[in-house]
Design a protein around this motif. Sequence first.
Motif, PDB file in Angstrom:
ATOM      1  N   CYS A 197       0.956  -1.256   0.071  1.00 23.51           N
ATOM      2  CA  CYS A 197      -0.036  -0.013   0.081  1.00 23.51           C
ATOM      3  C   CYS A 197       0.802   1.257   0.005  1.00 23.51           C
ATOM      4  CB  CYS A 197      -1.093   0.103   1.217  1.00 23.51           C
ATOM      5  SG  CYS A 197      -2.255  -1.392   1.197  1.00 23.51           S
ATOM      6  N   GLY A 198       2.199   0.922  -0.206  1.00 23.23           N
ATOM      7  CA  GLY A 198       3.079   2.257  -0.278  1.00 23.23           C
ATOM      8  C   GLY A 198       2.814   3.281   0.988  1.00 23.23           C
ATOM      9  N   GLY A 199       2.871   4.644   0.573  1.00 19.70           N
ATOM     10  CA  GLY A 199       2.856   5.573   1.889  1.00 19.70           C
ATOM     11  C   GLY A 199       1.421   5.575   2.627  1.00 19.70           C
ATOM     12  N   GLN A 200       0.476   5.005   2.097  1.00 20.90           N
ATOM     13  CA  GLN A 200      -0.640   5.000   2.695  1.00 20.90           C
ATOM     14  C   GLN A 200      -0.603   3.895   3.911  1.00 20.90           C
ATOM     15  OE1 GLN A 200      -3.629   6.715   2.441  1.00 20.90           O
ATOM     16  NE2 GLN A 200      -2.602   8.084   0.954  1.00 20.90           N
ATOM     17  N   GLY A 201       0.375   2.895   3.419  1.00 22.89           N
ATOM     18  CA  GLY A 201       0.272   1.912   4.574  1.00 22.89           C
ATOM     19  C   GLY A 201       0.990   2.527   5.972  1.00 22.89           C
ATOM     20  N   TYR A 202       1.722   3.732   5.921  1.00 20.72           N
ATOM     21  CA  TYR A 202       2.315   4.217   7.133  1.00 20.72           C
ATOM     22  C   TYR A 202       1.278   4.914   7.857  1.00 20.72           C
ATOM     23  CZ  TYR A 202       6.749   3.123   5.075  1.00 20.72           C
ATOM     24  OH  TYR A 202       7.658   2.368   4.773  1.00 20.72           O
ATOM     25  N   LEU A 203       0.200   5.357   7.428  1.00 22.44           N
ATOM     26  CA  LEU A 203      -0.774   6.191   8.114  1.00 22.44           C
ATOM     27  C   LEU A 203      -1.524   5.611   9.187  1.00 22.44           C
ATOM     28  CD1 LEU A 203      -2.469   8.345   5.077  1.00 22.44           C
ATOM     29  CD2 LEU A 203      -0.424   9.026   6.433  1.00 22.44           C
ATOM     30  N   SER A 204      -1.600   6.076  10.261  1.00 18.99           N
ATOM     31  CA  SER A 204      -2.066   5.418  11.399  1.00 18.99           C
ATOM     32  C   SER A 204      -3.568   5.055  11.373  1.00 18.99           C
ATOM     33  CB  SER A 204      -1.992   6.035  12.792  1.00 18.99           C
ATOM     34  OG  SER A 204      -2.593   7.330  12.795  1.00 18.99           O
ATOM     35  N   CYS A 205      -4.191   6.030  10.388  1.00 15.96           N
ATOM     36  CA  CYS A 205      -5.705   6.079  10.170  1.00 15.96           C
ATOM     37  C   CYS A 205      -6.077   4.510   9.583  1.00 15.96           C
ATOM     38  CB  CYS A 205      -6.512   7.295   9.514  1.00 15.96           C
ATOM     39  SG  CYS A 205      -5.484   7.507   7.942  1.00 15.96           S
ATOM     40  N   ASN A 206      -5.140   4.179   8.709  1.00 15.17           N
ATOM     41  CA  ASN A 206      -5.331   3.085   7.892  1.00 15.17           C
ATOM     42  C   ASN A 206      -5.008   1.711   8.592  1.00 15.17           C
ATOM     43  OD1 ASN A 206      -6.360   4.047   5.682  1.00 15.17           O
ATOM     44  ND2 ASN A 206      -4.190   4.488   4.856  1.00 15.17           N
ATOM     45  N   ARG A 207      -4.781   1.778   9.935  1.00 14.26           N
ATOM     46  CA  ARG A 207      -4.743   0.574  11.027  1.00 14.26           C
ATOM     47  C   ARG A 207      -3.716  -0.346  10.899  1.00 14.26           C
ATOM     48  NH1 ARG A 207     -10.412  -1.242  12.126  1.00 14.26           N
ATOM     49  NH2 ARG A 207      -9.312  -1.597  14.312  1.00 14.26           N
ATOM     50  N   PHE A 208      -2.781  -0.376   9.723  1.00 15.45           N
ATOM     51  CA  PHE A 208      -1.959  -1.401   9.493  1.00 15.45           C
ATOM     52  C   PHE A 208      -1.087  -1.698  10.937  1.00 15.45           C
ATOM     53  CE2 PHE A 208      -2.594  -0.574   5.257  1.00 15.45           C
ATOM     54  CZ  PHE A 208      -2.762  -1.660   4.680  1.00 15.45           C
ATOM     55  N   GLY A 209      -0.641  -0.390  11.439  1.00 13.13           N
ATOM     56  CA  GLY A 209       0.119  -0.696  12.889  1.00 13.13           C
ATOM     57  C   GLY A 209      -0.691  -0.952  13.782  1.00 13.13           C
ATOM     58  N   THR A 210      -1.789  -0.961  13.577  1.00 10.89           N
ATOM     59  CA  THR A 210      -2.764  -1.724  14.976  1.00 10.89           C
ATOM     60  C   THR A 210      -2.562  -3.163  14.722  1.00 10.89           C
ATOM     61  OG1 THR A 210      -4.206   0.286  15.045  1.00 10.89           O
ATOM     62  CG2 THR A 210      -4.984  -1.916  15.886  1.00 10.89           C
ATOM     63  N   PHE A 211      -2.788  -3.699  13.573  1.00  9.49           N
ATOM     64  CA  PHE A 211      -2.945  -4.916  13.431  1.00  9.49           C
ATOM     65  C   PHE A 211      -1.644  -5.931  13.548  1.00  9.49           C
ATOM     66  CE2 PHE A 211      -7.190  -3.895  12.034  1.00  9.49           C
ATOM     67  CZ  PHE A 211      -7.902  -4.801  12.594  1.00  9.49           C
ATOM     68  N   ILE A 212      -0.355  -4.936  13.092  1.00 10.10           N
ATOM     69  CA  ILE A 212       0.686  -5.427  13.479  1.00 10.10           C
ATOM     70  C   ILE A 212       1.150  -5.652  14.612  1.00 10.10           C
ATOM     71  CG2 ILE A 212       3.375  -4.789  13.301  1.00 10.10           C
ATOM     72  CD1 ILE A 212       2.903  -3.500  10.458  1.00 10.10           C
ATOM     73  N   GLY A 213       0.720  -4.746  15.576  1.00 12.80           N
ATOM     74  CA  GLY A 213       0.854  -4.767  17.022  1.00 12.80           C
ATOM     75  C   GLY A 213      -0.166  -6.069  17.700  1.00 12.80           C
ATOM     76  N   LEU A 214      -1.189  -6.240  17.015  1.00 10.27           N
ATOM     77  CA  LEU A 214      -2.033  -7.184  17.479  1.00 10.27           C
ATOM     78  C   LEU A 214      -1.335  -8.605  17.263  1.00 10.27           C
ATOM     79  CD1 LEU A 214      -5.607  -6.053  16.590  1.00 10.27           C
ATOM     80  CD2 LEU A 214      -4.569  -6.294  18.881  1.00 10.27           C
ATOM     81  N   ALA A 215      -0.800  -8.589  16.185  1.00 14.03           N
ATOM     82  CA  ALA A 215      -0.068 -10.011  15.776  1.00 14.03           C
ATOM     83  C   ALA A 215       1.038 -10.068  16.567  1.00 14.03           C
ATOM     84  CB  ALA A 215       0.625  -9.616  14.238  1.00 14.03           C
ATOM     85  N   HIS A 216       1.772  -9.061  16.797  1.00 14.65           N
ATOM     86  CA  HIS A 216       2.907  -9.491  17.915  1.00 14.65           C
ATOM     87  C   HIS A 216       2.524  -9.949  19.191  1.00 14.65           C
ATOM     88  CE1 HIS A 216       6.748  -8.290  15.555  1.00 14.65           C
ATOM     89  NE2 HIS A 216       5.807  -7.818  14.726  1.00 14.65           N
ATOM     90  N   ALA A 217       1.491  -9.137  19.686  1.00 16.43           N
ATOM     91  CA  ALA A 217       0.934  -9.647  20.956  1.00 16.43           C
ATOM     92  C   ALA A 217       0.505 -11.013  20.889  1.00 16.43           C
ATOM     93  CB  ALA A 217      -0.251  -8.777  21.250  1.00 16.43           C
ATOM     94  N   ALA A 218      -0.210 -11.262  19.753  1.00 13.53           N
ATOM     95  CA  ALA A 218      -0.741 -12.654  19.717  1.00 13.53           C
ATOM     96  C   ALA A 218       0.463 -13.785  19.620  1.00 13.53           C
ATOM     97  CB  ALA A 218      -1.675 -13.008  18.481  1.00 13.53           C
ATOM     98  N   MET A 219       1.660 -13.518  18.903  1.00 13.59           N
ATOM     99  CA  MET A 219       2.753 -14.265  18.875  1.00 13.59           C
ATOM    100  C   MET A 219       3.286 -14.723  20.063  1.00 13.59           C
ATOM    101  SD  MET A 219       4.068 -12.403  15.436  1.00 13.59           S
ATOM    102  CE  MET A 219       5.987 -12.955  15.775  1.00 13.59           C
ATOM    103  N   THR A 220       3.033 -13.758  21.140  1.00 12.39           N
ATOM    104  CA  THR A 220       3.601 -13.826  22.594  1.00 12.39           C
ATOM    105  C   THR A 220       2.573 -14.285  23.779  1.00 12.39           C
ATOM    106  OG1 THR A 220       3.604 -11.515  22.828  1.00 12.39           O
ATOM    107  CG2 THR A 220       5.699 -12.663  22.260  1.00 12.39           C
ATOM    108  N   ALA A 221       1.454 -13.515  23.522  1.00 13.37           N
ATOM    109  CA  ALA A 221       0.210 -14.164  24.626  1.00 13.37           C
ATOM    110  C   ALA A 221      -0.199 -15.519  24.617  1.00 13.37           C
ATOM    111  CB  ALA A 221      -1.037 -12.942  24.536  1.00 13.37           C
TER     112      ALA A 221
END
Length: 268
Positions: free
Chosen positions: A52-76
């Motif tokens: 998604c290029g530059g749009q992927g960096y924007l917090s409003c597009n929530r990629f960061g949220t789900f990357i965080g959720l993925a990392h939480a799921a990998m350890t929780a």
Amino acid sequence: VVSTQSTGDRVKRKWAEQIPEDHLEVVAMCCALKPICSWHLENLVSVCRERCGGQGYLSCNRFGTFIGLAHAAMTAEGDNSVLMQKVAKERLAMFKPQSTTPVAENIATTDELINLIKIRENALFMGLGKALKAAGREGLFETWMLQQNESIQSAGRTYGERIVADEFKSVVDNCEDGTKEILQDLLDLHLASYVKDNAAWFLTQGVITADQSKQVTTEFDRLCRVLTPQALNLVESFAISDEMLSAPIARDWVGFNEVDNKGELDLF
């Protein structure tokens, strides 16, 4: 996603309907599927963000949220690698070799790809068992923790992938005619992806030849071409509502970017 979803449904049913004799098996299935799903989520979100290029960096597009959720799921509820150790230990204690057949000349078929996964599962667990037996009681800890870690992780994950393959095939075999063709292609793509990613093991162990490895790569590429036009239909089949998406890139991203909203304001 489709393959792990169907397997998740099976594991939930097994958990709800389990009898005492099945408890260890159900626990092993849960412990194997959780790492596979969370590793897949992390990879899926990272690849989608890159595409998604530059749009992927924007917090409003929530990629960061789900990357965080993925990392939480990998350890929780248990670090993934630790859980794979548990899976390998539990499965080794009740290991029975999967039924396999001699490798055919053409391995780029559903049955042959599943057969290869079973061959690898058998080889990894039998090799691990032999290594632990040779170590004896005194060398058990060092062998398990320091010498066989890669085999342990591979054995546990291959067991999980075999469960996913078996369940997804069962779903495809019993689905309605209208969706059977596309689900069959998804199944074959999933299987080919696993064998392609582990081609080095299959080749070095003499399970397949270089030409057979090329068969899998060719089939993988073909299936990608076949499924690409169906990508949006497959995503829409999950029926995720706009409220759940809640990201401009998944809705009216053109309208969102018509003004200087600095990419962070919720205009919806």
